[in-house]
Write an enzyme that holds these catalytic residues in place. Structure first.
Site, PDB file in Angstrom:
ATOM      1  N   GLU A 132       0.681  -1.008   0.042  1.00 48.16           N
ATOM      2  CA  GLU A 132       0.040   0.170  -0.042  1.00 48.16           C
ATOM      3  C   GLU A 132       0.563   1.427  -0.006  1.00 48.16           C
ATOM      4  O   GLU A 132       1.628   1.370   0.972  1.00 48.16           O
ATOM      5  CB  GLU A 132      -0.899  -0.092   1.036  1.00 48.16           C
ATOM      6  CG  GLU A 132      -1.840   1.320   1.371  1.00 48.16           C
ATOM      7  CD  GLU A 132      -2.886   1.444   0.070  1.00 48.16           C
ATOM      8  OE1 GLU A 132      -3.346   0.532  -0.355  1.00 48.16           O
ATOM      9  OE2 GLU A 132      -3.014   2.585  -0.168  1.00 48.16           O
TER      10      GLU A 132
ATOM     11  N   THR B  18      -6.073   2.533  -5.161  1.00 49.97           N
ATOM     12  CA  THR B  18      -5.962   1.276  -4.942  1.00 49.97           C
ATOM     13  C   THR B  18      -6.775   0.426  -5.901  1.00 49.97           C
ATOM     14  O   THR B  18      -6.297  -0.802  -6.626  1.00 49.97           O
ATOM     15  CB  THR B  18      -6.324   0.679  -3.791  1.00 49.97           C
ATOM     16  OG1 THR B  18      -5.660   1.427  -2.794  1.00 49.97           O
ATOM     17  CG2 THR B  18      -6.099  -0.798  -3.453  1.00 49.97           C
TER      18      THR B  18
ATOM     19  N   HIS C 207      -0.793   3.331   4.930  1.00 53.23           N
ATOM     20  CA  HIS C 207      -1.840   4.465   4.142  1.00 53.23           C
ATOM     21  C   HIS C 207      -1.905   5.666   4.835  1.00 53.23           C
ATOM     22  O   HIS C 207      -1.770   5.754   6.039  1.00 53.23           O
ATOM     23  CB  HIS C 207      -3.078   3.780   4.086  1.00 53.23           C
ATOM     24  CG  HIS C 207      -4.168   4.296   3.214  1.00 53.23           C
ATOM     25  ND1 HIS C 207      -4.661   5.619   3.293  1.00 53.23           N
ATOM     26  CD2 HIS C 207      -4.630   3.929   2.152  1.00 53.23           C
ATOM     27  CE1 HIS C 207      -5.215   5.857   2.318  1.00 53.23           C
ATOM     28  NE2 HIS C 207      -5.727   4.985   1.455  1.00 53.23           N
TER      29      HIS C 207
ATOM     30  N   ASP D 237       1.129   0.555  -5.018  1.00 53.04           N
ATOM     31  CA  ASP D 237      -0.102   0.832  -5.749  1.00 53.04           C
ATOM     32  C   ASP D 237      -0.002   2.192  -6.424  1.00 53.04           C
ATOM     33  O   ASP D 237      -0.354   2.488  -7.564  1.00 53.04           O
ATOM     34  CB  ASP D 237      -1.382   0.263  -5.253  1.00 53.04           C
ATOM     35  CG  ASP D 237      -1.512   1.028  -3.789  1.00 53.04           C
ATOM     36  OD1 ASP D 237      -0.755   1.475  -3.454  1.00 53.04           O
ATOM     37  OD2 ASP D 237      -2.771   1.079  -3.259  1.00 53.04           O
ATOM     38  N   HIS D 238       0.482   3.150  -5.627  1.00 48.49           N
ATOM     39  CA  HIS D 238       0.271   4.592  -5.957  1.00 48.49           C
ATOM     40  C   HIS D 238       1.385   5.188  -4.988  1.00 48.49           C
ATOM     41  O   HIS D 238       1.811   4.618  -3.997  1.00 48.49           O
ATOM     42  CB  HIS D 238      -0.969   5.081  -6.211  1.00 48.49           C
ATOM     43  CG  HIS D 238      -1.599   4.675  -5.005  1.00 48.49           C
ATOM     44  ND1 HIS D 238      -1.444   5.352  -3.638  1.00 48.49           N
ATOM     45  CD2 HIS D 238      -2.808   3.777  -4.474  1.00 48.49           C
ATOM     46  CE1 HIS D 238      -2.311   4.811  -2.828  1.00 48.49           C
ATOM     47  NE2 HIS D 238      -3.317   3.935  -3.401  1.00 48.49           N
TER      48      HIS D 238
HETATM   49  C1  GP9 Z   1      -8.908  -0.010   1.281  1.00 42.12           C
HETATM   50  C2  GP9 Z   1      -7.528   0.156   0.583  1.00 42.12           C
HETATM   51  C3  GP9 Z   1      -7.193   1.815   0.517  1.00 42.12           C
HETATM   52  O1  GP9 Z   1      -9.457  -1.107   1.141  1.00 42.12           O
HETATM   53  O2  GP9 Z   1      -7.320  -0.544  -0.275  1.00 42.12           O
HETATM   54  O3  GP9 Z   1      -7.424   2.203  -0.722  1.00 42.12           O
HETATM   55  P1  GP9 Z   1      -7.010   3.646  -1.366  1.00 42.12           P
HETATM   56  O4  GP9 Z   1      -7.451   4.736  -0.558  1.00 42.12           O
HETATM   57  O5  GP9 Z   1      -5.595   3.596  -1.244  1.00 42.12           O
HETATM   58  O6  GP9 Z   1      -7.389   3.472  -2.465  1.00 42.12           O
HETATM   59 MN    MN Z   2      -4.134   2.429  -2.114  1.00 39.21          MN
END
Ligand code: GP9
Ligand code: MN
Length: 720
Positions: free
Chosen positions: A261, A305, A422, A481-482
């Site tokens: 993440e 995500t 996150h 992911d980003h």
């Molecule tokens: C939530 C997680 C976060 O289930 O995958 O998503 P994001 O805010 O990074 O798009």
């Molecule tokens: Mn994410």
């Protein structure tokens, strides 16, 4: 006595009847919110919005009847609206019990392929307290029969009806604003249907969904075979054939995908105060058993995500606005990694994620992707001490998933979506063991701590893979992911990166969009750093080829990173792009080596850039057509059978795994069976403080707790 009389007198006016219905409906809605739905409401503010949100819309709906002059018709209309609205609420309550989600217009009309609507069997889901949702109807009729209530013949002034309507609209808008304050981009990004209901109420949600459906259907209906041909022309000519020396290198192996993440490439080999932030990931990255791509970019849009997941597993882009998963995912046809691998080589598939299943509409989309199992927060002990804003802490996610993983039939395709790293990168003090830098921005500082925690989590998991033996016959794919640090915060980071915040530019922001992409294959020895430029869209063809699967007949926009003809131009969702030599942002060309703007590009550079820009635009456009018009429903690749989402169900999966294992007897290929029917969970070693014997927590036993979703939902800052 006097007040009762007065109350009766009031109830016998048209406004009185209106108020009575409004009150009853409010009461029923709040009951549903608190008793039947699991909206994860926390804090006074959210409760306030929750109590407020049914009022505006209910007034608006019932108020329509106040415009009708004729008393009987006005009363009847109001009552009919009331019944219809009550039915909507009640069906949602029943539906929620089965699907932990709300009905979409398509489910109601029976168009959704993913989950059937309310059917006969759904009535088995009724509970005794449901009487509360219908008793009011009987009560109202009774009040009229006994003549306690009568139709009031006095006309209702239009101006008053108008005043009520204006007030109700104002109230609805106020609710929307309060929701947006707590959850920015609530409507534009639509993370989760749960959120819309929590903040705006069931009626607004239904209206919102109807608009969206009509809009989507309109675009979808314009689809023509001509559009599909254009797409196929592009993907066929863009296709890059596999590099023979890499083709099938990981054939037959399990695929374990670890979604890191918000993890950015700059963290790799990065030191803070002389200490590596992510020593374990660095060791993978630098080792000879990993193909590591330092010039790999995230290509997500607002779907964050979910966009990354979509790019990686379908090789199709996200949307220019919103998330494919939430806007189109419930109806669209997908030809995704889990389904492809299952159909071509019998892979089983699962996702492990410690957040609520409905977040990003995963519980629905995964079915269309062909995921056989989805272990969401309901499969873990998600008590408050075990969770952060977005669900189960990473160390616990890996540890607690092993009891499910060891039961999966091999080969499997398993994805772990971590959450601890996150924004705002907050972690409880007992999990802090890294000295963070001082950049002047708390979230930037803490990013290093949560990234460090993620690194430790992955290491513990790898240790288990090795001890259990899974390691040797698996290929582990890790990717970020980003971004975690947004462009606006990058300036705070500049100094740490050896740059100046004064000269920090959009060019620098773009370079920061690098995320790790690592393919770890035990047994290989020609790994190491790969210079190729690429992005998330390139992952699926790359993996398919490593697994020895032909990818040429699928609609995929990316190309195999190992192929001699791999396309190294990386498109971003806003049509900016990067090549190994240049970064092009809104037609401004930057030189990658100097970071400076190319003010006088040569003729040939101009031409190359023009050509690439055109290709990027066409590619994104075609991808949008595929998504918006749901073109894949018309295209079935060779040897592929369309996925039937309704065949998937993510309830009682542990029992299902056990049952399957039993049925297969000696043919079961799960790790558990391989080990002579012995569990490997004891091989997992974690230093997660939550699992220390001193604390009264239990270990890998999964508890379906009612608090499961609340912790995951309490977050109110998804983007930074
Ligand atoms: C939530 C997680 C976060 O289930 O995958 O998503 P994001 O805010 O990074 O798009
Ligand atoms: Mn994410």
């Amino acid at each position: 006595m006097q007040t009762l009389k007065r109350l009766r007198l009031f109830l016998n006016t048209r406004l009185g009847f209106f108020t009575l219905l409004l009150f009853f409906f409010w009461l029923k809605t709040i009951t549903a919110y608190l008793v039947d739905f699991n909206l994860g409401v926390t804090g006074i503010y959210q409760y306030f919005v929750l109590l407020l949100n049914p009022i505006g819309t209910t007034m608006l709906l019932l108020g329509l009847a106040l415009y009708i002059k004729k008393p009987i018709i006005s009363y009847l209309t109001m009552f009919l609206i009331y019944i219809a609205n009550s039915a909507l609420l009640f069906f949602n309550v029943i539906y929620y019990r089965e699907f932990t989600d709300f009905m979409t217009i398509n489910t109601m009309l029976g168009y959704s392929k993913v989950s059937e609507g309310i059917s006969g069997s759904s009535f088995a889901l009724m509970k005794p307290h449901d009487i509360f949702y219908v008793i009011d109807l009987a009560l109202i009729i009774l009040l009229f029969i006994t003549r306690y209530l009568k139709f009031n013949a006095n006309p209702f002034k239009k101006i008053n009806a108008f005043a009520i309507m204006s007030f109700s609209i104002m109230l609805t808008l106020a609710t929307l604003t309060l929701g947006e304050i707590d959850r920015p981009q609530l409507i534009t990004r639509t993370f989760d249907r749960n959120y819309i209901v929590k903040y705006l109420g069931i009626d607004s949600y239904t209206v919102y969904d109807s608009f969206k459906t009509v809009k989507n259907n309109r675009v979808r209906d314009t689809a023509e075979s001509y559009d599909l041909n254009k797409v196929l022309d592009f993907t066929k000519s863009h296709y890059a054939s596999p590099n023979p020396s890499m083709y099938g290198v990981a054939k037959g192996k399990n695929v374990i995908v670890i979604h890191l993440e918000s993890f950015q490439q700059f963290l790799i080999n990065f030191k803070v105060n002389g200490k590596e932030v992510t020593p374990f990931l660095n060791s993978l990255y630098n080792g000879k058993q990993t193909y590591s791509f330092p010039n790999f970019f995230n290509q997500v849009g607002q779907g964050k995500t979910s966009d990354a997941e979509n790019l990686l597993e379908t090789s199709i882009y996200g949307l220019a606005q919103g998330s494919v998963f939430t806007s189109l995912g419930s109806e669209n046809t997908f030809e995704a990694a889990p389904a492809i691998l299952n159909q071509t080589s019998g892979y089983s598939s699962a996702v492990f994620h410690g957040n609520t299943g409905s977040f990003w509409n995963r519980d629905t989309v995964y079915k269309s992707m062909g995921y056989q199992y989805f272990f969401d927060s309901s499969y873990y002990d998600n008590s408050a001490k075990n969770t952060l804003e977005y669900g189960l802490k990473d160390k616990l996610l890996f540890n607690d998933s092993v009891k499910y993983l060891e039961r999966l039939q091999q080969p499997f395709y398993a994805k772990f979506i971590t959450v601890s790293n996150h924004f705002p990168f907050d972690i409880d003090s007992q999990n802090k063991d890294f000295e963070v830098p001082n950049t002047g921005d708390t979230s930037v500082n803490n990013y290093f701590q949560t990234a460090h925690y993620l690194d430790e989590s992955v290491k513990e998991f790898f240790d288990y893979l090795q001890k259990s033996g899974l390691y040797n016959n698996s290929m582990v794919v890790l990717y970020g992911d980003h971004y975690g640090i947004s462009n606006s915060r990058n300036v705070k980071l500049a100094k740490l990166l050896g740059k100046s915040s004064e000269t920090w530019s959009s060019f620098d922001n773009t370079q920061m969009q690098r995320v790790p992409f690592m393919v770890h294959i035990p047994g290989i020895n020609n790994g190491g750093v790969q210079p190729e430029y690429g992005g998330e869209v390139d992952v699926l063809p790359t993996l398919l080829h490593l697994l020895g699967q032909d990818s040429s007949s699928y609609v995929q926009f990316g190309t195999d990173l190992f192929s001699k003809t791999h396309d190294q131009t990386v498109a971003f969702r806003n049509e900016n792009f990067i090549t190994p030599d240049y970064t092009v942002l809104d037609s401004t060309i930057y030189d990658n080596t100097t970071g400076k703007e190319v003010t006088h590009p040569s003729k040939s550079v101009q031409e190359t850039i023009k050509k690439e820009q055109k290709k990027v635009s066409i590619e994104l456009n075609l991808s949008d057509t595929v998504n918006n018009q749901n073109l894949l429903r018309y295209y079935t690749p060779n040897n592929f059978k369309p996925v039937q989402p309704a065949e998937y169900n993510y309830k009682n999966q542990y029992d299902k795994l056990l049952k399957l294992q039993q049925e297969l007897k000696n043919n079961s290929t799960s790790l558990y069976s391989e080990k002579g029917n012995k569990s490997t969970t004891n091989l997992y070693k974690t230093d997660a403080p939550e699992l220390k014997p001193a604390s009264e927590s239990s270990s890998s036993d999964s508890k379906i707790s009612s608090a499961a979703t609340s912790a995951a939902h309490k977050s109110n800052s998804s983007s930074n």
